[in-house]
Motif scaffolding. Structure first.
Motif, PDB file in Angstrom:
ATOM      1  N   ALA A  99      15.570  59.413 -46.270  1.00 23.04           N
ATOM      2  CA  ALA A  99      14.516  59.815 -45.321  1.00 23.04           C
ATOM      3  C   ALA A  99      13.963  58.599 -44.597  1.00 23.04           C
ATOM      4  O   ALA A  99      13.740  58.623 -43.375  1.00 23.04           O
ATOM      5  N   VAL A 100      13.726  57.521 -45.341  1.00 28.59           N
ATOM      6  CA  VAL A 100      13.212  56.284 -44.734  1.00 28.59           C
ATOM      7  C   VAL A 100      14.206  55.749 -43.704  1.00 28.59           C
ATOM      8  O   VAL A 100      13.833  55.394 -42.576  1.00 28.59           O
ATOM      9  N   ALA A 101      15.479  55.687 -44.100  1.00 22.31           N
ATOM     10  CA  ALA A 101      16.503  55.148 -43.200  1.00 22.31           C
ATOM     11  C   ALA A 101      16.620  55.984 -41.932  1.00 22.31           C
ATOM     12  O   ALA A 101      16.685  55.447 -40.817  1.00 22.31           O
ATOM     13  N   ALA A 102      16.632  57.310 -42.082  1.00 20.13           N
ATOM     14  CA  ALA A 102      16.802  58.188 -40.923  1.00 20.13           C
ATOM     15  C   ALA A 102      15.597  58.117 -39.984  1.00 20.13           C
ATOM     16  O   ALA A 102      15.751  57.985 -38.761  1.00 20.13           O
ATOM     17  N   ALA A 103      14.388  58.191 -40.550  1.00 17.73           N
ATOM     18  CA  ALA A 103      13.185  58.175 -39.706  1.00 17.73           C
ATOM     19  C   ALA A 103      12.984  56.815 -39.043  1.00 17.73           C
ATOM     20  O   ALA A 103      12.687  56.731 -37.844  1.00 17.73           O
ATOM     21  N   ALA A 104      13.154  55.733 -39.820  1.00 16.01           N
ATOM     22  CA  ALA A 104      12.974  54.398 -39.250  1.00 16.01           C
ATOM     23  C   ALA A 104      13.982  54.137 -38.138  1.00 16.01           C
ATOM     24  O   ALA A 104      13.641  53.598 -37.078  1.00 16.01           O
ATOM     25  N   ALA A 105      15.229  54.549 -38.371  1.00 14.26           N
ATOM     26  CA  ALA A 105      16.268  54.329 -37.366  1.00 14.26           C
ATOM     27  C   ALA A 105      16.034  55.166 -36.116  1.00 14.26           C
ATOM     28  O   ALA A 105      16.363  54.745 -35.008  1.00 14.26           O
ATOM     29  N   THR A 106      15.458  56.342 -36.271  1.00 15.55           N
ATOM     30  CA  THR A 106      15.176  57.193 -35.111  1.00 15.55           C
ATOM     31  C   THR A 106      14.075  56.600 -34.247  1.00 15.55           C
ATOM     32  O   THR A 106      14.158  56.621 -33.014  1.00 15.55           O
ATOM     33  N   PHE A 107      13.028  56.070 -34.896  1.00 14.62           N
ATOM     34  CA  PHE A 107      11.866  55.607 -34.143  1.00 14.62           C
ATOM     35  C   PHE A 107      11.956  54.151 -33.691  1.00 14.62           C
ATOM     36  O   PHE A 107      11.215  53.742 -32.799  1.00 14.62           O
ATOM     37  N   LEU A 108      12.845  53.356 -34.288  1.00 19.24           N
ATOM     38  CA  LEU A 108      12.961  51.960 -33.867  1.00 19.24           C
ATOM     39  C   LEU A 108      13.389  51.831 -32.404  1.00 19.24           C
ATOM     40  O   LEU A 108      12.771  51.067 -31.642  1.00 19.24           O
ATOM     41  N   PRO A 109      14.429  52.563 -31.946  1.00 20.97           N
ATOM     42  CA  PRO A 109      14.766  52.477 -30.511  1.00 20.97           C
ATOM     43  C   PRO A 109      13.620  52.921 -29.623  1.00 20.97           C
ATOM     44  O   PRO A 109      13.368  52.323 -28.567  1.00 20.97           O
ATOM     45  N   CYS A 110      12.904  53.968 -30.053  1.00 20.50           N
ATOM     46  CA  CYS A 110      11.740  54.455 -29.305  1.00 20.50           C
ATOM     47  C   CYS A 110      10.710  53.344 -29.146  1.00 20.50           C
ATOM     48  O   CYS A 110      10.153  53.129 -28.062  1.00 20.50           O
ATOM     49  N   TYR A 111      10.472  52.584 -30.226  1.00 17.61           N
ATOM     50  CA  TYR A 111       9.514  51.477 -30.198  1.00 17.61           C
ATOM     51  C   TYR A 111       9.987  50.367 -29.260  1.00 17.61           C
ATOM     52  O   TYR A 111       9.238  49.892 -28.395  1.00 17.61           O
ATOM     53  N   LEU A 112      11.251  49.971 -29.407  1.00 13.92           N
ATOM     54  CA  LEU A 112      11.780  48.885 -28.579  1.00 13.92           C
ATOM     55  C   LEU A 112      11.825  49.274 -27.105  1.00 13.92           C
ATOM     56  O   LEU A 112      11.533  48.458 -26.217  1.00 13.92           O
ATOM     57  N   LEU A 113      12.186  50.541 -26.841  1.00 13.43           N
ATOM     58  CA  LEU A 113      12.268  50.993 -25.453  1.00 13.43           C
ATOM     59  C   LEU A 113      10.896  51.294 -24.853  1.00 13.43           C
ATOM     60  O   LEU A 113      10.784  51.735 -23.707  1.00 13.43           O
ATOM     61  N   THR A 114       9.854  51.070 -25.646  1.00 14.24           N
ATOM     62  CA  THR A 114       8.480  51.139 -25.125  1.00 14.24           C
ATOM     63  C   THR A 114       7.942  49.733 -24.863  1.00 14.24           C
ATOM     64  O   THR A 114       7.455  49.431 -23.779  1.00 14.24           O
ATOM     65  N   ILE A 115       8.063  48.839 -25.849  1.00 10.06           N
ATOM     66  CA  ILE A 115       7.423  47.520 -25.699  1.00 10.06           C
ATOM     67  C   ILE A 115       8.197  46.586 -24.784  1.00 10.06           C
ATOM     68  O   ILE A 115       7.590  45.741 -24.107  1.00 10.06           O
ATOM     69  N   LEU A 116       9.532  46.712 -24.729  1.00 11.22           N
ATOM     70  CA  LEU A 116      10.288  45.782 -23.883  1.00 11.22           C
ATOM     71  C   LEU A 116      10.125  46.081 -22.389  1.00 11.22           C
ATOM     72  O   LEU A 116       9.907  45.166 -21.594  1.00 11.22           O
ATOM     73  N   PRO A 117      10.216  47.341 -21.965  1.00 10.14           N
ATOM     74  CA  PRO A 117      10.039  47.598 -20.529  1.00 10.14           C
ATOM     75  C   PRO A 117       8.581  47.559 -20.081  1.00 10.14           C
ATOM     76  O   PRO A 117       8.326  47.414 -18.882  1.00 10.14           O
ATOM     77  N   ALA A 118       7.632  47.721 -21.016  1.00 12.63           N
ATOM     78  CA  ALA A 118       6.225  47.882 -20.624  1.00 12.63           C
ATOM     79  C   ALA A 118       5.713  46.797 -19.671  1.00 12.63           C
ATOM     80  O   ALA A 118       5.084  47.116 -18.651  1.00 12.63           O
ATOM     81  N   PRO A 119       5.954  45.503 -19.922  1.00 18.69           N
ATOM     82  CA  PRO A 119       5.398  44.488 -19.011  1.00 18.69           C
ATOM     83  C   PRO A 119       5.962  44.562 -17.590  1.00 18.69           C
ATOM     84  O   PRO A 119       5.332  44.090 -16.646  1.00 18.69           O
ATOM     85  N   TYR A 120       7.147  45.134 -17.440  1.00 16.19           N
ATOM     86  CA  TYR A 120       7.800  45.174 -16.124  1.00 16.19           C
ATOM     87  C   TYR A 120       7.668  46.532 -15.436  1.00 16.19           C
ATOM     88  O   TYR A 120       8.131  46.698 -14.322  1.00 16.19           O
ATOM     89  N   PHE A 121       7.058  47.470 -16.126  1.00 17.03           N
ATOM     90  CA  PHE A 121       7.136  48.846 -15.640  1.00 17.03           C
ATOM     91  C   PHE A 121       6.423  49.060 -14.312  1.00 17.03           C
ATOM     92  O   PHE A 121       6.888  49.792 -13.451  1.00 17.03           O
ATOM     93  N   ARG A 122       5.270  48.425 -14.135  1.00 15.25           N
ATOM     94  CA  ARG A 122       4.548  48.605 -12.867  1.00 15.25           C
ATOM     95  C   ARG A 122       5.406  48.178 -11.682  1.00 15.25           C
ATOM     96  O   ARG A 122       5.353  48.762 -10.617  1.00 15.25           O
ATOM     97  N   LYS A 123       6.198  47.114 -11.891  1.00 10.64           N
ATOM     98  CA  LYS A 123       6.990  46.560 -10.796  1.00 10.64           C
ATOM     99  C   LYS A 123       8.282  47.341 -10.548  1.00 10.64           C
ATOM    100  O   LYS A 123       8.687  47.562  -9.419  1.00 10.64           O
TER     101      LYS A 123
END
Length: 396
Positions: A294-318
């Motif tokens: 359960a830990v592996a499945a949930a963590a793996a599902t949400f990790l891309p979601c986290y990365l695809l939020t914080i990495l584009p965020a600074p550039y998103f307005r532009k």
């Protein structure tokens, strides 16, 4: 960099809350937040923008747009973005964890009960009713997503219909069809002349997607689970329910980790717990490999979601409104919604087995159509009670 420091300094005195207050709020929302992604993002607007004034209108809208554009569960991504607004990477991480953990522990507890008592008649009866109701819920979700995201757009309708038909024929969602649909709409609507220049947002997201797309299937089962669910979390566009047909193709058809019945039950568990629907991956992981699964499945599902939020965020307005990116997301989302519609038929073949379950599925869709404010957990509870009464009569 020099411009960012004065801006941050000017912003700091205006803060009306601490990081821990935001974490506490998200912990509460993850515990009682029923109603699906649309309801959850509505709660955040009401509480954080209107009532408390912690988040500005513009920051909220920016976060909602980013959550809709990127793959992954919309409500969880918005929560992470709101944590990022004033507290950056640490804020996004802690707020995201607070939002997801309550429902994770709930599905683990339900998974333990399911493994222990799943063979008992009363639990079979509960899921007999709930599984049928889930089909009606998914059907109505597909309809709402279609009207909201596709409207009268003929190209997107074509993408939707083709992917729905292929999902039914292939009995699974093919991720490359979703990505291919996004590329097709991009090439037709926004040829890449100017999109390829200065694509900072895409440069940030693409390596992450590529990294999670590759996995070593020869590793032991936990690593296999983590790889598969990270792959799913990276490429699923649409709403939380968009992951359902994708997961069916993997955990039932490809790997054989679950039976058809167990998969429908896993979706049902996600419907009766608060928080993001995608938390069904935690339940599936538990059935496959216990708590650490359960830990592996949930963590793996949400990790891309986290990365695809914080990495584009600074550039998103532009860069966030570039026509090429918007066109790609439109196409991928239309294909994902088509897969959800197709999954109604695929999963329905396993859940709708007699006139009682057929009636339950139709009644669920009709109630959600007629009474917009009825929440899914109420319907699921009613379906469970009907299942308890009807199952012994139909299988006595």
């Amino acid at each position: 960099m020099s411009d960012a420091i004065p801006a941050a300094a000017a912003e700091a005195p205006a803060l009306r809350y601490t990081l821990w207050q935001m974490v506490k709020y998200m912990l509460g929302l993850g515990t009682w937040g029923f109603g699906g992604p649309v309801a959850l993002v509505g709660y955040m607007y009401r509480d954080l923008v209107e009532k408390r004034g912690w988040i500005s209108e513009s920051d909220y809208k920016e976060g909602l747009t980013l959550a809709q554009l990127m793959p992954g569960p919309m409500a969880a991504q918005l929560a992470m973005y709101l944590g990022f607004v004033h507290f950056r990477v640490l804020g996004a991480a802690l707020v995201g964890l607070a939002f997801v953990l309550p429902s994770f522990f709930m599905v683990v507890a339900l998974g333990a009960l399911y493994v222990t008592y799943g063979g008992l008649g009363w639990m079979q009866a509960v899921f007999y009713g709930v599984g049928a109701a889930v089909i009606g819920i998914i059907a109505m979700s597909a309809w709402k997503l279609t009207t909201k995201n596709i409207g009268r757009d003929k190209l997107l309708w074509a993408v939707f219909l083709v992917n729905a038909a292929l999902t039914i024929v292939l009995q699974a969602e093919m991720v490359w069809l979703v990505i291919g649909a996004g590329i097709l709409v991009w090439l037709l609507r926004a040829p890449p002349k100017q999109w390829l220049r200065g694509g900072t947002l895409h440069a940030a997201a693409a390596p992450i997607a590529a990294a999670f797309a590759l996995g070593n299937a020869d590793l032991h089962k936990l690593a296999q689970i983590a790889t598969y669910f990270a792959y799913a979390g990276t490429f699923v566009f649409g709403s939380g329910l968009a992951i359902v047909p994708f997961l069916y193709g993997g955990v039932v058809k490809e790997y054989g980790w679950l039976t058809d019945r167990q998969f429908v039950d896993a979706v049902a568990v996600a419907m009766i717990t608060p928080g993001p629907v995608v938390i069904t991956t935690g339940f599936i992981g538990f059935l496959v490999q216990g708590f650490w699964g359960a830990v592996a499945a949930a963590a793996a599902t949400f990790l891309p979601c986290y990365l695809l939020t914080i990495l584009p965020a600074p550039y998103f307005r532009k860069h966030g409104k570039r026509p090429g990116l918007v066109a790609f997301i439109d196409g991928a989302t239309a294909a994902a919604i088509g897969a959800i519609a197709g999954s109604v038929v695929v999963i329905g073949q396993r859940s709708v087995t007699d006139w009682v379950t057929a009636l339950l599925a139709l009644a669920t869709a009709a109630i959600l159509w007629r009474f917009k404010k009825v929440q899914e957990p109420v319907i699921v509870l009613a379906a469970a009670l009907i299942g308890l009464a009807a199952y012994p009569l139909m299988h006595g």
